[in-house]
Design a protein around this motif. Structure first.
Motif, mmCIF file in Angstrom:
data_model
loop_
_atom_site.group_PDB
_atom_site.id
_atom_site.type_symbol
_atom_site.label_atom_id
_atom_site.label_comp_id
_atom_site.label_asym_id
_atom_site.label_seq_id
_atom_site.Cartn_x
_atom_site.Cartn_y
_atom_site.Cartn_z
ATOM 1 N N GLY A 243 -37.296 69.066 -57.753
ATOM 2 C CA GLY A 243 -37.954 67.937 -58.416
ATOM 3 C C GLY A 243 -38.251 68.170 -59.883
ATOM 4 N N TYR A 244 -37.498 69.098 -60.499
ATOM 5 C CA TYR A 244 -37.710 69.434 -61.908
ATOM 6 C C TYR A 244 -36.416 69.324 -62.690
ATOM 7 N N THR A 245 -36.548 69.223 -64.004
ATOM 8 C CA THR A 245 -35.413 69.372 -64.898
ATOM 9 C C THR A 245 -35.746 70.494 -65.873
ATOM 10 N N PRO A 269 -41.527 68.637 -64.485
ATOM 11 C CA PRO A 269 -41.462 67.669 -63.382
ATOM 12 C C PRO A 269 -40.730 66.398 -63.815
ATOM 13 N N LYS A 270 -39.933 65.836 -62.929
ATOM 14 C CA LYS A 270 -39.108 64.675 -63.289
ATOM 15 C C LYS A 270 -39.927 63.454 -63.690
ATOM 16 N N ASP A 271 -41.190 63.393 -63.254
ATOM 17 C CA ASP A 271 -42.014 62.246 -63.639
ATOM 18 C C ASP A 271 -42.806 62.497 -64.929
ATOM 19 N N HIS A 272 -42.573 63.636 -65.576
ATOM 20 C CA HIS A 272 -43.239 63.937 -66.845
ATOM 21 C C HIS A 272 -42.453 63.282 -67.987
ATOM 22 N N PRO A 273 -43.131 62.746 -69.015
ATOM 23 C CA PRO A 273 -42.406 62.078 -70.112
ATOM 24 C C PRO A 273 -41.327 62.941 -70.761
ATOM 25 N N THR A 276 -37.676 62.921 -69.462
ATOM 26 C CA THR A 276 -36.825 61.756 -69.715
ATOM 27 C C THR A 276 -36.120 61.832 -71.071
#
Length: 425
Positions: A243-245, A269-273, A276
Motif C-alpha cells: 500500500g505504499y509507493t 502511503p498511497k493516500d498521502h499527497p 500522487t
C-alpha cells in the motif's frame, strides 16, 4: 522612465528562457515595477553558436568584463551552473556593485552564507528562488507567508529526475536501468546522472530549504544522503503490495531543539499527497504550528518554469532599486539550533533481506530485533531460485540508533544480508 539594464551569464536552457520571458513580458513587468527591463549583454563561451538566438540590440561576448565594467547594467543573472567558476563570477559581480540573480543550488548550498555576506557588504541583492524546485516559488513563500509561523517540518520531492525514474518503475514495471535510460532520452537526466540519482542534488536543495525554514545552516557532510540507484524492482512491487509507493524524499524536522535532515528513498502511503506526485514534477510540504500542513506542487525543472522563478527575483530586485531598499538578505532568519540525538529520530522502517533458506534463520533475526528493543509489523518471505530466501519486513517505529544497532549486529551474521532499509512515512 528609466530602463533596468540586465546582463546574462550563460545562455543554455534556462538562460535562453530568461531572455524569452523578459522580452515577451516587458509590459507586465513595467506595469508592476514602473521600470522596463532590457537585456543588454550576454556572456557565452561560443558567440557563433548563439548568434541567431538573440535580438540585434543584445550584445554577445565571451568576456565577463563587458558586464562588470558597464555601469548601465544593474542586475546580472548567473545561469552557468556548477561551483567553479560560478563562485568567482558572482564574487566579481557583487564586488562591482551588481545585483545578482542565480539558479545555482550547488553554489548557494555550499557558499550561500559567504556570498550573502559579500552582497550585504556591497549593498547588493543576491536572489536565488530558482535554486530550489524550479518553478515552485517556495523560498519566497517561506520568507513572507511563513514569517510569523513556527515551521516544524519541511519534506518533499525536490528532484524531478529521480521522481520520473521511480514513477516508471512503479507504473510500467521497468527496471532502474530501463527507467534511467528513458529519462536520459527525454532530457530529464544528464548523461552523467550521479548528482540526481545519488540524492546529492536533492540534498543541496534541503540545505537551502532548512536555512530558510529554521534559520540554520546544515552542512552536507552532516546529512545522510542516499539515492535510488540500489532500489530493486522487487522492492517497488512489494511496497506497492503493502500500500505504499517509493519516493526519494528530502526531510528536515525540528526535534527537541535540534534539526534533523536527510535525503533517501521513503515508502509513502498511497493516500498521502506526496504519493500522487509523479514523473518529473516536484512538491514541497511545509508544516507550521499555526497553519498545519501545506503543499506546494509544480514543475521542478525545465527552461520556462525555472526562468519564471528567475524573473520573479529580477522583479523583486527591480522593486528594491526603485524603493532604494537594496542590500538586504533574501533570507534574514538566523537561529542557533543544535544537533539531534539519533535516539529521538523515530520512524517505521522497510527492511529487505536475503537469508539462507534453512531452519533457524528467522530466529536469528527475531533475536536481534529483541535485543535492540524493536519489533515487526509485517513480514513477507519468498523463496529465491537458489538456496536463499528473500524476507521483507516493515517494523514498528524504531529510532535511528536502533537501526544502526540492528545493522551492526546483522553484519556479524554471515547467513543474512541486508539489501535495503528505507523509512516508512
Amino acid at each position: 522612465m528609466d530602463d533596468i539594464k540586465i546582463g546574462l551569464v550563460g545562455l543554455g536552457t534556462v538562460g535562453s528562457s530568461v531572455l524569452k520571458m523578459i522580452t515577451e513580458n516587458q509590459d507586465k513587468v513595467q506595469n508592476i515595477t514602473g521600470r522596463r527591463l532590457n537585456v543588454k549583454t550576454i556572456v557565452v563561451r561560443n558567440i557563433a553558436k548563439h548568434q541567431d538566438q538573440v535580438p540585434e540590440n543584445v550584445k554577445l561576448t565571451t568576456e565577463l568584463a563587458d558586464i562588470v565594467n558597464d555601469p548601465e547594467i544593474k542586475i546580472v543573472v548567473e545561469v552557468m551552473g556548477g561551483l567553479h567558476p560560478a563562485k568567482e563570477v558572482i564574487t566579481q559581480l557583487l564586488n562591482a556593485k551588481k545585483h545578482v540573480v542565480t539558479a545555482n543550488k550547488d553554489l548557494i548550498a555550499s557558499a550561500g552564507e559567504e556570498l550573502a555576506a559579500l552582497a550585504r557588504a556591497n549593498h547588493c541583492d543576491l536572489m536565488y528562488e530558482a535554486s530550489v524546485a524550479g518553478g515552485i516559488p517556495i523560498l519566497r513563500t517561506i520568507v513572507t507567508s511563513f514569517a510569523a509561523d513556527h515551521i516544524t517540518e519541511v519534506k518533499g520531492i525536490v528532484n524531478g529526475t529521480t521522481n520520473y525514474i521511480l514513477t516508471q518503475m512503479q507504473r510500467r514495471n521497468w527496471t532502474y536501468d530501463q527507467a534511467l535510460m528513458k529519462a536520459q532520452e527525454l532530457g530529464f537526466a544528464e548523461s552523467d546522472p550521479t548528482n540526481d540519482v545519488e540524492g546529492i542534488d536533492a540534498a543541496y536543495k534541503m540545505v537551502i530549504l532548512s536555512q530558510f525554514s529554521y534559520g540554520t545552516h546544515i552542512k552536507l557532510a552532516n546529512m545522510k544522503v542516499e539515492g535510488i540507484s540500489a532500489i530493486q524492482q522487487r522492492d517497488v512491487l512489494q511496497a506497492d503490495a503493502f500500500g505504499y509507493t517509493i519516493k526519494l524524499l528530502g526531510i528536515s524536522r525540528r526535534i527537541n531543539g535540534g534539526v534533523f535532515a536527510e535525503v533517501g528513498p521513503v515508502l509513502v502511503p498511497k493516500d498521502h499527497p506526496l504519493a500522487t506526485i509523479n514523473n518529473e514534477n516536484n512538491a514541497v510540504m511545509v508544516t507550521g504550528e499555526a497553519v498545519g500542513e501545506t503543499l506546494f506542487y509544480g514543475p521542478g525543472a525545465g527552461g520556462l518554469p525555472t526562468a519564471n522563478s528567475v524573473l520573479s527575483d529580477i522583479v523583486s530586485v527591480t522593486k528594491n532599486i526603485v524603493l532604494g531598499t537594496t542590500g538586504n538578505s533574501f533570507n534574514n532568519y538566523q537561529s542557533d539550533i543544535g544537533r539531534v540525538d539519533p535516539n529521538d529520530i523515530v520512524y517505521a522502517y522497510y527492511l529487505s533481506l536475503q537469508m539462507l533458506d534453512a531452519p533457524g534463520q528467522m530466529l536469528k533475526l527475531t533475536q536481534i530485533m529483541t535485543q535492540i528493543g524493536a519489533s515487526f509489523s509485517r513480514i513477507v518471505q519468498t523463496k529465491n531460485d537458489d538456496q536463499t530466501a528473500r524476507v521483507v519486513i516493515i517494523t514498528h517505529k524504531m529510532s535511528k540508533a536502533q537501526l544502526a544497532d540492528f545493522k551492526q549486529q546483522l553484519a556479524a551474521v554471515d547467513t543474512i544480508s541486508l539489501l535495503g532499509s528505507y523509512k516508512v512515512l
